[in-house]
Scaffold this motif. Structure first.
Motif, PDB file in Angstrom:
ATOM      1  N   GLY A 191      -0.120  18.614   3.906  1.00 20.36           N
ATOM      2  CA  GLY A 191      -0.928  17.913   4.905  1.00 20.36           C
ATOM      3  C   GLY A 191      -1.886  16.935   4.264  1.00 20.36           C
ATOM      4  O   GLY A 191      -2.068  15.809   4.755  1.00 20.36           O
ATOM      5  N   GLN A 192      -2.486  17.349   3.143  1.00 22.27           N
ATOM      6  CA  GLN A 192      -3.432  16.476   2.448  1.00 22.27           C
ATOM      7  C   GLN A 192      -2.725  15.256   1.873  1.00 22.27           C
ATOM      8  O   GLN A 192      -3.229  14.124   1.972  1.00 22.27           O
ATOM      9  CB  GLN A 192      -4.109  17.281   1.330  1.00 22.27           C
ATOM     10  N   VAL A 193      -1.541  15.465   1.282  1.00 21.09           N
ATOM     11  CA  VAL A 193      -0.775  14.350   0.719  1.00 21.09           C
ATOM     12  C   VAL A 193      -0.384  13.369   1.821  1.00 21.09           C
ATOM     13  O   VAL A 193      -0.521  12.146   1.669  1.00 21.09           O
ATOM     14  CB  VAL A 193       0.476  14.868  -0.016  1.00 21.09           C
ATOM     15  N   ALA A 194       0.096  13.909   2.947  1.00 23.53           N
ATOM     16  CA  ALA A 194       0.486  13.043   4.068  1.00 23.53           C
ATOM     17  C   ALA A 194      -0.711  12.243   4.582  1.00 23.53           C
ATOM     18  O   ALA A 194      -0.585  11.065   4.921  1.00 23.53           O
ATOM     19  CB  ALA A 194       1.083  13.887   5.189  1.00 23.53           C
ATOM     20  N   LEU A 195      -1.878  12.892   4.612  1.00 17.40           N
ATOM     21  CA  LEU A 195      -3.084  12.207   5.066  1.00 17.40           C
ATOM     22  C   LEU A 195      -3.419  11.037   4.155  1.00 17.40           C
ATOM     23  O   LEU A 195      -3.788   9.946   4.626  1.00 17.40           O
ATOM     24  CB  LEU A 195      -4.251  13.195   5.112  1.00 17.40           C
ATOM     25  N   TYR A 196      -3.271  11.227   2.842  1.00 17.56           N
ATOM     26  CA  TYR A 196      -3.553  10.147   1.897  1.00 17.56           C
ATOM     27  C   TYR A 196      -2.587   8.981   2.107  1.00 17.56           C
ATOM     28  O   TYR A 196      -2.974   7.801   2.040  1.00 17.56           O
ATOM     29  CB  TYR A 196      -3.451  10.651   0.455  1.00 17.56           C
ATOM     30  N   VAL A 197      -1.307   9.284   2.329  1.00 18.88           N
ATOM     31  CA  VAL A 197      -0.314   8.222   2.518  1.00 18.88           C
ATOM     32  C   VAL A 197      -0.611   7.432   3.790  1.00 18.88           C
ATOM     33  O   VAL A 197      -0.572   6.188   3.800  1.00 18.88           O
ATOM     34  CB  VAL A 197       1.109   8.822   2.564  1.00 18.88           C
ATOM     35  N   VAL A 198      -0.928   8.152   4.871  1.00 19.65           N
ATOM     36  CA  VAL A 198      -1.268   7.477   6.122  1.00 19.65           C
ATOM     37  C   VAL A 198      -2.541   6.645   5.953  1.00 19.65           C
ATOM     38  O   VAL A 198      -2.630   5.506   6.437  1.00 19.65           O
ATOM     39  CB  VAL A 198      -1.440   8.510   7.258  1.00 19.65           C
ATOM     40  N   SER A 227       0.825  -1.204   0.000  1.00 16.14           N
ATOM     41  CA  SER A 227       0.000   0.000   0.000  1.00 16.14           C
ATOM     42  C   SER A 227       0.858   1.251   0.000  1.00 16.14           C
ATOM     43  O   SER A 227       0.569   2.231  -0.718  1.00 16.14           O
ATOM     44  CB  SER A 227      -0.935   0.005   1.210  1.00 16.14           C
ATOM     45  N   LEU A 228       1.913   1.249   0.801  1.00 12.98           N
ATOM     46  CA  LEU A 228       2.769   2.435   0.876  1.00 12.98           C
ATOM     47  C   LEU A 228       3.569   2.643  -0.408  1.00 12.98           C
ATOM     48  O   LEU A 228       3.834   3.779  -0.801  1.00 12.98           O
ATOM     49  CB  LEU A 228       3.710   2.326   2.075  1.00 12.98           C
ATOM     50  N   ILE A 229       3.952   1.557  -1.067  1.00 15.17           N
ATOM     51  CA  ILE A 229       4.628   1.713  -2.368  1.00 15.17           C
ATOM     52  C   ILE A 229       3.702   2.431  -3.343  1.00 15.17           C
ATOM     53  O   ILE A 229       4.088   3.390  -4.018  1.00 15.17           O
ATOM     54  CB  ILE A 229       5.057   0.345  -2.932  1.00 15.17           C
ATOM     55  N   GLY A 230       2.434   1.945  -3.415  1.00 11.69           N
ATOM     56  CA  GLY A 230       1.469   2.616  -4.283  1.00 11.69           C
ATOM     57  C   GLY A 230       1.232   4.055  -3.868  1.00 11.69           C
ATOM     58  O   GLY A 230       1.127   4.959  -4.716  1.00 11.69           O
ATOM     59  N   ALA A 231       1.152   4.301  -2.553  1.00 13.01           N
ATOM     60  CA  ALA A 231       0.884   5.651  -2.067  1.00 13.01           C
ATOM     61  C   ALA A 231       2.058   6.583  -2.338  1.00 13.01           C
ATOM     62  O   ALA A 231       1.869   7.743  -2.748  1.00 13.01           O
ATOM     63  CB  ALA A 231       0.576   5.611  -0.584  1.00 13.01           C
ATOM     64  N   VAL A 232       3.293   6.105  -2.099  1.00 18.26           N
ATOM     65  CA  VAL A 232       4.475   6.957  -2.289  1.00 18.26           C
ATOM     66  C   VAL A 232       4.659   7.311  -3.761  1.00 18.26           C
ATOM     67  O   VAL A 232       4.859   8.483  -4.123  1.00 18.26           O
ATOM     68  CB  VAL A 232       5.735   6.247  -1.735  1.00 18.26           C
TER      69      VAL A 232
END
Length: 847
Positions: free
Chosen positions: A811-818, A776-781
């Motif tokens: 902040g929005q990008v970080a929220l999506y990654v989390v 999931s984090l690979i896709g998110a990053v």
């Protein structure tokens, strides 16, 4: 072989359900879009057919072109003398002149009755002949009979608590007037006319407040039945003056329906784009699923080859499985699509667009289109894994099948690199060119394809990097990291589905944030106004030109400059123009005139943006042919060239005098207000607000308030896009669940051995969970990085349209990654439990 195909599908029910759901959701979106579009079109045809059912023929002025070909319908009035000519034509039973135009109703408290979504606020003539009204019928009260009577649409009366007998003020292009509500009106089975607010007057009153003295907008005709409608229209055309035409009532209704369908066509286009994205994401899941199926069944495939099956039969077997899956998923998708259509209809309504109610239209072509698209996408996604299956040798039946973990080919690496680098270079070149927006879009597409192609090469190092902190979680975290690194193709394919959805969401977020931040800068850099008068509904629209005169009279106001907008054909091409007051526009707006002057516009002049003039080879004094829908062709002289960007819309500027002569129902869209030296802005603003109490169709804002209002509209659009893209993200997480579930089946022996050497069930669940988080984090990053790049490129390409700042919502990008990491944990719940329940003894002896 067919029996083996069916048995193979039914033997893995979870895999079948998850894979079916992935493609079915995409098909459901497509089906919902087609059903909603067909329902809308059918509803409009029925609606306008009912409303115009009393008209057998319509006499009106000819127009240069219609809304369906790119501009709003606006016709010149016809002389009232034509009415007597029409009445004398054989076959005419009744003929009445009618008018329509801007009419904003206020409620009993003086507040504007505003339709949602910026729908028009219209006034009409109510004909004396009841049959001529068609399905426009009185629901309560009576028809207006005197100069102070009005009947309003039942929807406005109910929503704004306007009872019969109450007194309301109605705003027009000219002075407002007070009327008594004597009736409420319905339209067929609807209480409002396509979401607009409607006010009906007597013929004399409508001609005075809506039309032109001594003229009508059109003449409605009812036949006596002696001739057909077509014959009646022919007879009328033989006697009406040049430039006036007669058409049948059915043709007028069809034209009106076509116009409104054209205006709403963006709904179908928008939803179809999102459906295509969902199907594209779903195809990755299909591809990944069949890749794993081929890997896991390599021994089975080898056995079939050993007993005589040919490569062609193996290929046919797998493609048949994909086709059956596609047909089943498409059928499910169509069923779900009915619910999706209702949801999309509710979403359109939530955005303020009122659609006529109608039963859902499920046409045969919708069913066939969805079945074909769903099946073709599934088979196409399975084609490469199926071809790979044909290369399994019979000798492999003699040894254990092992998961395929071959490194990605060098050809793929080279192709992905070339596409990515080439796409980036194309974006940069497009941003530097004067008209390079197309190149930017092509470059963005090439970059996305390049990243998807090269993703397997980033999967292994990203898995190692993201999974490094998991070593502190002990053996489960370390094994999860190794599992993600083991097969970079599979990891990349699973992560790519998520990457696409997040990249689009984040890209739109970057663009929206940049637009919001830029508008305040645009106002500062392109205008000198301290205050702005805008439409009160905040969703576009316009207001009476009388507003500018009211504001001009307020103490402390040094000058006002009204602006409007419209569409016409300049040199044969449809384009948007701005209309301005030549005497004040250069004082209010920083046009950056490089030649000539705006003050010289007069009644026959035009300002042209410098880049457009350069492209067409125009210079000061050249004559430009312009076609307005209502008045047809005329020639305007270039009185100036300008380079100002941001505030005024379009590449052409004409005077309000020119627009008034060419557009009979011209309205203003904004009024820019300059203050006298020493005037207190807050006091002047309050005084303007007091003056606008007589015109509740407009409001006054300072620069900060104006920017905030525009930002709110951008946020609403972003919310719509994000909701639509959420479907592709959901499909991506179904893919993660599917991949993990298949991975658990693939690693049955491995899991059994781990359990045999002491790994607890909790550790097994943790291992699967951490692997899901890594994917999931690979896709998110990657999605976040790609989305930021796409959003930045889009924002920079719109620099000429006022997007002057680039803002990345960190902040929005970080929220999506989390959120992606949390969703990865949730996606692993089912597969983790399955892995923990593996029977140790059966697993260690599994073939």
């Amino acid at each position: 072989m067919f029996t083996a195909t069916i048995r193979g599908m039914l033997a893995h029910k979870l895999r079948l359900v998850l894979t079916t759901a992935s493609i079915a959701l995409g098909v459901a979106f497509l089906a919902g879009t087609l059903i909603l579009t067909d329902t809308m079109n059918g509803a409009f045809d029925t609606f306008f057919g009912q409303v115009s059912s009393g008209e057998d023929a319509v006499v009106r002025h000819e127009t240069a072109y219609t809304a369906a070909s790119g501009a709003g319908v606006s016709r010149a009035p016809i002389s009232a003398a034509v009415l007597s000519t029409v009445r004398d034509v054989p076959g005419v039973a009744v003929a009445e002149g009618v008018d329509s135009g801007y009419a904003l109703i206020t409620d009993t408290h003086g507040k504007a009755v505003l339709p949602a979504g910026g729908a028009p606020t219209m006034g009409y003539t109510m004909t004396n002949d009841v049959k001529l009204r068609g399905h426009v019928r009185l629901l309560s009260g009576r028809a207006p009979s005197g100069p102070s009577d009005v009947a309003i649409d039942a929807s406005s009366a109910a929503k704004h608590h306007i009872p019969l007998g109450s007194t309301v003020r109605i705003l027009f292009r000219g002075p407002s007037e007070t009327f008594r509500v004597v009736g409420t009106v319905g339209f067929g089975h609807e209480k409002s006319f396509g979401g607009t607010s409607s006010a009906y007057f007597t013929s004399a009153t409508a001609q005075r407040v809506l039309g032109t003295p001594g003229a009508f907008d059109e003449i409605q005709v009812r036949s006596n039945g002696a001739v057909s409608d077509a014959a009646l229209a022919t007879q009328l055309n033989a006697v009406v003056p040049h430039g006036v035409q007669a058409i049948t009532g059915a043709a007028a209704a069809k034209e009106a329906s076509k116009t409104i369908k054209h205006l709403f066509s963006f709904v179908g286009v928008l939803f179809t784009i999102f459906a295509a994205i969902a199907l594209f994401v779903g195809s990755f899941i299909i591809w990944n699923t069949f890749t794993m199926i081929v890997t896991q069944r390599s021994r089975e495939i080898a056995l079939t080859r050993a007993v005589g099956a040919t490569r062609r039969q193996v290929l046919t077997n797998l493609l048949a499985e994909a086709a059956l899956l596609g047909v089943a998923a498409s059928a499910v998708g169509i069923g779900v699509g009915i619910g999706v259509a209702k949801g999309l209809n509710a979403l359109v309504g939530a955005l303020g667009f009122s659609l006529p109610t109608a039963a859902l239209q499920i046409n045969a072509r919708t069913i066939w289109a969805c079945m074909i698209v769903g099946t073709v996408v599934t088979v196409a996604a399975a084609l490469v894994p199926a071809r790979r299956a044909t290369k399994v040798l019979p000798i492999e039946a003699l040894r254990d099948a092992t998961p395929g973990a071959h490194a990605p080919s060098k050809v793929r690496a080279g192709l992905g690199t070339v596409l990515t680098v080439g796409g980036v270079l194309a974006v940069v070149a497009g941003l530097r060119a004067d008209h390079g927006r197309s190149m930017v879009l092509i470059g963005m597409l090439a970059t996305v394809i390049g990243v998807i192609t090269a993703a397997p090469f980033a999967a292994r190092p990203l898995s190692a990097l993201i999974g490094a902190p998991l070593r502190s979680r002990g053996l489960p975290g370390d094994i999860a990291r190794q599992n993600a690194m083991r097969n970079p193709r599979r990891t990349a394919s699973t992560a790519t589905a998520l990457m696409i959805g997040l990249a689009l969401v984040i890209g739109m977020g970057v663009l929206a944030s940049s637009m919001k931040a830029s508008f305040g800068t645009v106002l500062h850099n392109s205008t000198n106004a301290s205050l702005y008068v805008t439409p009160v509904n905040g969703q576009g629209g316009s207001f009476s030109p009388d507003v500018a005169e009211l504001v001009r009279a307020v103490p402390g106001v040094a000058a006002v400059s009204a602006t409007g907008t419209g569409e016409a054909r300049f040199d044969g091409s449809s384009a948007t123009y701005s209309s301005v007051d030549p005497a004040t526009v250069e004082r209010a707006v920083k046009l950056k005139v490089t030649a000539g002057a705006a003050a010289a516009l007069g009644a026959d002049g035009v300002l042209v943006r410098g880049s457009v003039a350069k492209g067409k080879g125009w210079t000061l004094g050249d004559r430009v042919p312009v076609t307005f829908p209502a008045t047809g062709k005329r020639v305007l002289t270039i009185k100036g060239l300008y380079d100002g960007k941001g505030y005024l819309d379009g590449d052409y500027v004409i005077s309000q005098q020119t627009e008034e002569a060419s557009v009979p129902d011209r309205l203003d869209s904004t009024v820019l207000v300059m203050l006298r030296n020493g005037a207190d802005q807050s006091q002047v603003r309050s005084a303007i607000a007091g003056a606008l109490a007589a015109h509740p169709d407009a409001k006054v804002l300072d620069r900060k308030g104006y920017a905030k209002e525009v930002g709110g509209a951008v946020d609403q659009l972003l919310a719509l896009v994000s909701v639509m893209l959420l479907l592709s993200v959901i499909i991506a997480f179904l893919g993660i669940i599917n991949t993990l579930a298949l991975s658990v089946h693939e690693r049955t022996r491995e899991l059994g051995l781990l359990r045999a050497v002491g790994m607890t069930r909790g550790q097994v669940r943790a291992m699967v969970r951490w692997e899901s988080v890594i994917i999931s984090l690979i896709g998110a990053v990657i999605g976040a990085a790609l989305g930021i790049g796409l959003g930045a490129a889009l924002a920079q390409s719109l620099k000429g349209n006022g997007v002057t700042r680039l803002v990345i919502p960190g902040g929005q990008v970080a929220l999506y990654v989390v959120a992606a990491a949390i969703a990865g944990v949730l996606a692993a719940i089912g597969p983790g439990r399955s892995a923990a329940r593996v029977d140790v003894l059966k697993a260690v002896v599994a073939d």
